[in-house]
Scaffold this active site. Sequence first.
Site, PDB file in Angstrom:
ATOM      1  CG  ASP A  19     -71.163-173.504  29.393  1.00  0.00           C
ATOM      2  OD1 ASP A  19     -70.097-173.653  28.753  1.00  0.00           O
ATOM      3  OD2 ASP A  19     -71.486-174.233  30.342  1.00  0.00           O
ATOM      4  CG  HIS A  36     -64.148-170.467  22.111  1.00  0.00           C
ATOM      5  ND1 HIS A  36     -65.090-170.636  23.101  1.00  0.00           N
ATOM      6  CD2 HIS A  36     -63.116-171.288  22.445  1.00  0.00           C
ATOM      7  CE1 HIS A  36     -64.646-171.523  23.995  1.00  0.00           C
ATOM      8  NE2 HIS A  36     -63.457-171.924  23.603  1.00  0.00           N
ATOM      9  CG  LEU A 130     -75.675-152.023  25.959  1.00  0.00           C
ATOM     10  CD1 LEU A 130     -76.738-152.563  26.920  1.00  0.00           C
ATOM     11  CD2 LEU A 130     -75.597-152.942  24.728  1.00  0.00           C
TER      12      LEU A 130
END
Length: 257
Positions: A19, A36, A130
């Site tokens: 955020d 972003h 991962l």
Amino acid sequence: MNIPSQTGPVPRHIAVIMDGNGRWAARRKRPRAIGHRAGARTVNVCIDFCLERGVEALTLFAFSSENWGRPDEEVGALMKLFLGALDREVGELHRRGVRLRFIGERSRFSEAIRQRMAAAEAQTAGNARLSLNVAASYGGRQDIAMAARALAEDVAAGRLKADDIDETTLGARVALADLPAPDLFIRTGGDLRVSNFLLWQLAYTELWFTETLWPEFGVEELEQALHVYASRERRFGLTGEQIAATQAASPMEGRHP
Ligand code: FPP
């Protein structure tokens, strides 16, 4: 009694709410889309960190079900960013042994994005270093509702008895059921809430929050979050003495299933 053994110092699974991109951009008097884009760079930093530290799974909240309600311009910019990232990053992620998966309501994305999501998942399906899970058009309540619907369908088809519905059967139907639940939840940007992210899966997750805006988040704070995590005693609703006894019984285990 099913007592999960105590978690070791490195979380197996980290879940992140990224955020603060919009505020980061606003402070620079730039459009939110620039925030972003800067946030996408932090995503790469986190992936590198997890690979280096042996974290097994990283789940990122990239776009919530509610984010579709943002201004068209911002949603469009995010879609462009996702498409670009899928085109640019997947090959390198694959080379580094990352398995990529998407959770959420995929049908709401464009055909181009859906195709690339499916291709990325297929290409990286055999990787195990991962597990990188991207929550896109995702909502935790919807995740649980979909799991309930799947169980209802099983009951209607005679594959399951209503009496057999419990935490195990429901838990097997929510997103990421094949992974250990997140050990550590990180939220940047200063808000102290989970915002409909992985509601089922976060039941016993350690929560860590920072005021830092996502584009400015990095290795130093990740280290700090892991340090705090390692100092926490996870009791899973039991007493400290019970947890100590479990650890004494299996000292090498150090991690919950
Ligand atoms: C929240 O910040 C962030 C988002 C809604 C988008 C997150 C997306 C990225 C970091 C882009 C790249 C991701 C991937 C997986 C390639 P906000 O806009 O709500 O910030 P604000 O609270 O300051 O307005």
